[in-house]
Write a protein that holds these residues in place. Structure first.
Motif, short mmCIF file in Angstrom:
data_model
loop_
_atom_site.label_atom_id
_atom_site.label_comp_id
_atom_site.label_asym_id
_atom_site.label_seq_id
_atom_site.Cartn_x
_atom_site.Cartn_y
_atom_site.Cartn_z
N THR A 7 0.83 -1.21 0.00
CA THR A 7 0.00 0.00 0.00
C THR A 7 0.86 1.26 0.00
N ARG A 8 1.97 1.21 0.69
CA ARG A 8 2.84 2.38 0.78
C ARG A 8 3.34 2.82 -0.59
N THR A 9 3.49 1.87 -1.52
CA THR A 9 3.98 2.24 -2.85
C THR A 9 2.96 3.08 -3.63
N LEU A 10 1.69 3.03 -3.22
CA LEU A 10 0.68 3.87 -3.86
C LEU A 10 0.89 5.34 -3.52
N TYR A 11 1.60 5.59 -2.44
CA TYR A 11 1.80 6.95 -1.96
C TYR A 11 3.23 7.43 -2.20
N ALA A 12 3.85 6.88 -3.23
CA ALA A 12 5.24 7.23 -3.55
C ALA A 12 5.48 8.75 -3.66
N PRO A 13 4.52 9.53 -4.21
CA PRO A 13 4.78 10.98 -4.33
C PRO A 13 4.97 11.70 -2.99
N PHE A 14 4.59 11.05 -1.89
CA PHE A 14 4.65 11.71 -0.58
C PHE A 14 5.72 11.11 0.33
N GLU A 15 6.55 10.25 -0.21
CA GLU A 15 7.53 9.54 0.60
C GLU A 15 8.59 10.47 1.18
N CYS A 16 8.81 10.36 2.50
CA CYS A 16 9.91 11.10 3.11
C CYS A 16 11.25 10.51 2.69
N THR A 17 11.24 9.25 2.20
CA THR A 17 12.50 8.60 1.85
C THR A 17 13.10 9.13 0.56
N THR A 18 12.42 10.10 -0.10
CA THR A 18 13.03 10.72 -1.27
C THR A 18 14.30 11.48 -0.88
N THR A 19 14.32 11.96 0.37
CA THR A 19 15.54 12.63 0.84
C THR A 19 16.13 11.94 2.06
N MET A 20 15.27 11.31 2.86
CA MET A 20 15.75 10.67 4.09
C MET A 20 15.79 9.17 3.88
N LYS A 21 16.97 8.60 3.74
CA LYS A 21 17.11 7.19 3.42
C LYS A 21 17.36 6.32 4.64
N SER A 22 17.60 6.93 5.77
CA SER A 22 17.93 6.16 6.97
C SER A 22 17.68 7.01 8.20
N GLY A 23 17.85 6.40 9.36
CA GLY A 23 17.78 7.16 10.59
C GLY A 23 18.84 8.24 10.60
N ASN A 24 18.54 9.32 11.31
CA ASN A 24 19.46 10.46 11.29
C ASN A 24 19.55 11.07 12.68
N ALA A 25 20.76 10.94 13.27
CA ALA A 25 20.95 11.42 14.64
C ALA A 25 21.00 12.94 14.74
N ASP A 26 20.92 13.65 13.61
CA ASP A 26 20.92 15.12 13.73
C ASP A 26 19.63 15.63 14.34
N VAL A 27 18.67 14.73 14.56
CA VAL A 27 17.44 15.14 15.25
C VAL A 27 17.74 15.59 16.67
N TYR A 28 18.83 15.06 17.26
CA TYR A 28 19.21 15.50 18.61
C TYR A 28 19.68 16.95 18.62
N LEU A 29 19.99 17.48 17.42
CA LEU A 29 20.40 18.88 17.29
C LEU A 29 19.23 19.76 16.87
N ASN A 30 18.51 19.37 15.79
CA ASN A 30 17.44 20.24 15.30
C ASN A 30 16.12 20.03 16.02
N GLU A 31 15.90 18.84 16.59
CA GLU A 31 14.70 18.53 17.39
C GLU A 31 13.40 18.69 16.61
N ILE A 32 13.41 18.37 15.31
CA ILE A 32 12.20 18.46 14.49
C ILE A 32 11.29 17.27 14.82
#
Length: 778
Positions: A441-466
């Motif tokens: 089902t997720r492939t139906l929503y390809a235009p909205f995928e966050c993985t277009t730029t984020m391919k893996s976990g990212n520890a910079d969240v501890y800095l930006n806190e988004i």
């Protein structure tokens, strides 16, 4: 209109258009008695489809169902004495409306903006089977809630052996990974399987937060109907929603009666547990939401929004004492369940053990529920540590919808706890089948995928806190503002903006304030020092100004100075709970005004309009024009069918439309329309759709000359939603001139100096690009 009775055995009706005298169809029904004859005629008229003109069919149907008429007890005064014959609901004409929608998408492109160039996959997800011999799903915790009430439900949760799970797949997971775009159609497909195989969930999070707004704004479907339909499909698992305290499911404060009525209607439609939070942990706002949820009969799950790091002794603003004191206050205020809401995934494993253990020691009887995001990749470890420290429930998402900005993996948590005192007792084979559905089902929503730029976990969240739920929406906002390639800069600016605002707690709507601020800084190439030095000259986003005025409450530690004074100057400040001073909303007047434009609205539509007036109005107009688009399969809804493609649409139980796309005319009509041809249930149909590109006039809007201090340009792309001045007006420096909106962010353009308005270059509703000339001063 024509009606004639022939004896007692026949009825003839003439269907007449009041606009075209030449359109006359005569139908005769005959049977052994009048009632049977009327029944035949009733069915015949209901099967008629007359397009493009009004007919008297609704009137005739009212006649055929009138008991006096069926008894044959009528005279020449029958119509005069029965004015209710003229009260009828216009034909829904859903099939033709759906064809208009499909034609519009084929001619003009998607009605829901696609965030990336990717296209939905051409796939029909496999729906795992459930036992056909088991009609009712197994009992779950919801039965305890319904039979014994919220207090006993909370006791059952606290006494439960093993760790309980809340599944966020139906809400926060797709909000975090797919910009909240999952449609009800795909949720309902898997709902029966969830009801039968995941009945021992603590709850299923499926509503609230951004889903309410996005459903209306982008998916063109009613969030209330989503809740009702899911309740029918899943009667045994408690439903859980996210309630933004005094902000309900909006981004602003509402009169108190709006929040109370919203909670009451939510329970009526099937909601059970209200996770109540406030974006600043501002207690007056929190307690209002708790009271509204409790009075509606819901389970109150008061949430403490977590930021900082209790395991780092150098970070003192949000220390352990801050959280334990807040937990004490929420328990005292009557919460049934206590939640730690780690909206950005900042709760490291060590901090999790410290925090949960401290709260558990002070609150031994209250269930503790932990929410996190897996942005950095440490979510599973943190949840295991929470379980060890005494948490009763943790949030997970099914494997294929987990990780990154979503919640930790359900399968990973379940497998890690097998054979331990915290064993969840879930079957990994069921999780695998459930995950396989969502993987497809997720492939139906390809235009909205966050993985277009984020391919893996990212520890910079501890800095930006988004926050995880904001990450993809922030990314798509950046694309819409022309900042897509600068998203890394936006993330860095997010950290700077947060510190400029005093290191606030960031969750809707305060996270929107920081996000708007960050994009404003990148758009205008401003550093933190630039903001501080030029604050009195800049036109800040509306959300930033309102936050500093106190419109969403008071942040822990107070407002940042001198930035606040520089931006607000002599603008008014809000003291106390923002919604406390608002007059109650007159729902009767709102309904009356709304019904004048949309005669068939429901109580749920009125409630939606109370929260999102313009968004709801746009949704209702869309529904009236295009019908039940929520019944379309997702790929077809998003990008339209291919020419020659055949597909079915079930618009209600027992009513399925077989549609085939035939062709689209190459030539335009004199009105700039293209004719699109379909075959529906074997009959040829066509619709005329205005081609927006073909008929668009060439118009180049002038840009503001940045060297000319008399010209005011647009600080960002967007739509003009309010013009607060007219030519000839004299204004002071800092006066509000124009309000621009883009992707839910509003910005008030202020006068850069005192002067007179010499010319206006825009109108209400005008679409702007960055630096387009708004007005000239003298």
């Amino acid at each position: 209109m024509g009606i004639r009775l022939d004896g007692a055995s026949a009825f003839s009706g003439a269907i007449i258009s009041p606009y075209y005298d030449s359109l006359l169809v005569k139908v005769i029904a005959q049977a052994g008695d009048l009632e049977s004859s009327c029944a035949k005629m009733n069915r015949a008229l209901r099967e008629f489809r007359v397009r493009g003109v009004k007919t008297n069919i609704p009137f005739l149907l009212n006649v055929l169902e009138n008991q006096k008429f069926l008894n044959g007890n009528v005279d020449t005064y029958f119509i005069d004495e029965n004015p209710q014959l003229f009260k009828f609901t216009p034909s829904q004409n859903r099939a033709q409306k759906l064809l208009s929608y499909l034609g519009t998408v084929l001619v003009n492109g998607p009605s829901t903006p696609l965030a990336t160039p990717l296209k939905p996959a051409e796939i029909k997800p496999h729906i795992p089977a459930i036992p056909i011999d088991i009609l009712e799903p197994p009992r779950g915790l919801r039965q305890i809630l319904l039979e014994k009430g919220p207090e006993e439900f909370a006791k059952a949760v606290r006494q439960h052996n093993g760790l309980l799970l809340m599944d966020t797949t139906f809400r926060d997971a797709h909000q975090s990974l797919l910009a909240t775009r999952i449609r009800t159609h795909d949720l309902l497909n898997i709902s029966p399987y969830v009801a039968h195989n995941f009945h021992n969930l603590y709850s299923l999070e499926n509503w609230g937060g951004a889903t309410f707004d996005v459903a209306l704004r982008f998916l063109h479907e009613c969030p209330w109907e989503r809740l009702i339909d899911m309740r029918k499909a899943i009667p045994n698992i408690p439903f859980q929603m996210l309630l933004r305290g005094a902000n309900a499911v909006g981004y602003t404060n509402y009169p108190d009666n709006v929040v109370y009525k919203f909670c009451d209607l939510s329970v009526q439609c099937g909601m059970d547990i209200f996770r109540v939070f406030d974006s600043l942990n501002y207690l007056p706002n929190l307690i209002l939401g708790m009271d509204a949820a409790g009075k509606a009969g819901g389970v109150i799950e008061a949430a403490i929004s977590y930021t900082g790091d209790v395991s780092d002794s150098s970070r003192t603003k949000y220390d352990l004492k801050y959280y334990t004191n807040l937990a004490d206050e929420l328990v005292k205020a009557g919460t049934h369940v206590l939640c730690i809401k780690d909206m950005a995934g900042l709760l490291k494993p060590k901090a999790a053990g410290i925090l949960i253990d401290a709260i558990r020691q002070r609150q031994p009887d209250v269930p503790i529920h932990i929410h996190t995001h897996d942005t950095a990749g440490a979510g599973v470890a943190a949840m295991l540590e929470c379980a060890k420290a005494g948490a009763d429930v943790v949030d997970v998402a099914v494997d294929s919808m987990s990780g990154m900005t979503s919640q930790p993996s359900m399968g990973a948590v379940v497998a890690s706890l097998q054979g331990t005192p915290s064993d969840t007792k879930f079957d990994l084979r069921n999780i695998s089948e459930y995950s396989a559905y969502w993987e497809q089902t997720r492939t139906l929503y390809a235009p909205f995928e966050c993985t277009t730029t984020m391919k893996s976990g990212n520890a910079d969240v501890y800095l930006n806190e988004i926050p995880g739920g904001q990450y993809t929406n922030l990314q798509f906002q950046a694309y819409s503002l022309g900042l897509g390639e600068f998203f890394e800069d936006v993330k860095k600016a997010y950290r700077e903006a947060n510190l400029l605002l005093g290191d606030i707690i960031k969750v809707t709507p305060s996270s929107k304030v920081v996000g708007d601020f960050a994009q404003f800084m990148v758009q205008n190439k401003l550093t933190a020092d630039d903001v501080l030095n030029k604050a009195e000259e800049l036109s800040f986003p509306k959300s930033v100004v309102e936050f500093l005025q106190g419109a969403i409450g008071e942040p822990h530690g107070g407002f940042p100075e001198p930035l606040r004074s520089k931006i607000l100057k002599d603008m008014p400040r809000v003291k106390g709970r923002p919604g406390e001073s608002l007059d109650p909303l007159d729902f009767g007047k709102l309904e009356k005004d709304l019904r004048e434009i949309h005669p068939t609205i429901t109580e749920k539509d009125v409630m939606s309009a109370a929260l999102y007036p313009q968004v709801t109005n746009d949704y209702l107009h869309f529904k009236e024009a295009f019908g039940p688009v929520d019944k379309l399969e997702t790929r077809i809804f998003l990008t339209g069918p291919k020419v020659g493609e055949e597909f079915d649409v079930t618009i209600e139980k027992g009513k399925t439309l077989g549609i085939k796309t035939l062709a689209m005319a190459e030539d335009l009509t004199v009105n700039g329309e293209r004719e699109v041809f379909f075959e529906m249930n074997g009959q040829l149909r066509s619709v005329f759709i205005k081609d927006k590109e073909a008929v668009k006039e060439l118009h180049i809007h002038p840009k503001a000359d940045k060297s000319n201090k008399n010209q005011v340009g647009a600080p960002m792309p967007g739509t003009v939603i309010d013009i607060r001045v007219k030519v000839g007006d004299s204004v002071e420096k800092g006066a509000a001139l124009i309000v621009i909106s883009a992707m839910k962010m509003e910005m008030v353009v202020q006068a850069p100096k005192a002067g007179k308005i010499a010319s206006l270059n825009i109108t209400q509703g005008y679409k702007l690009e960055g630096d387009d000339l708004l007005l000239t001063m003298e």
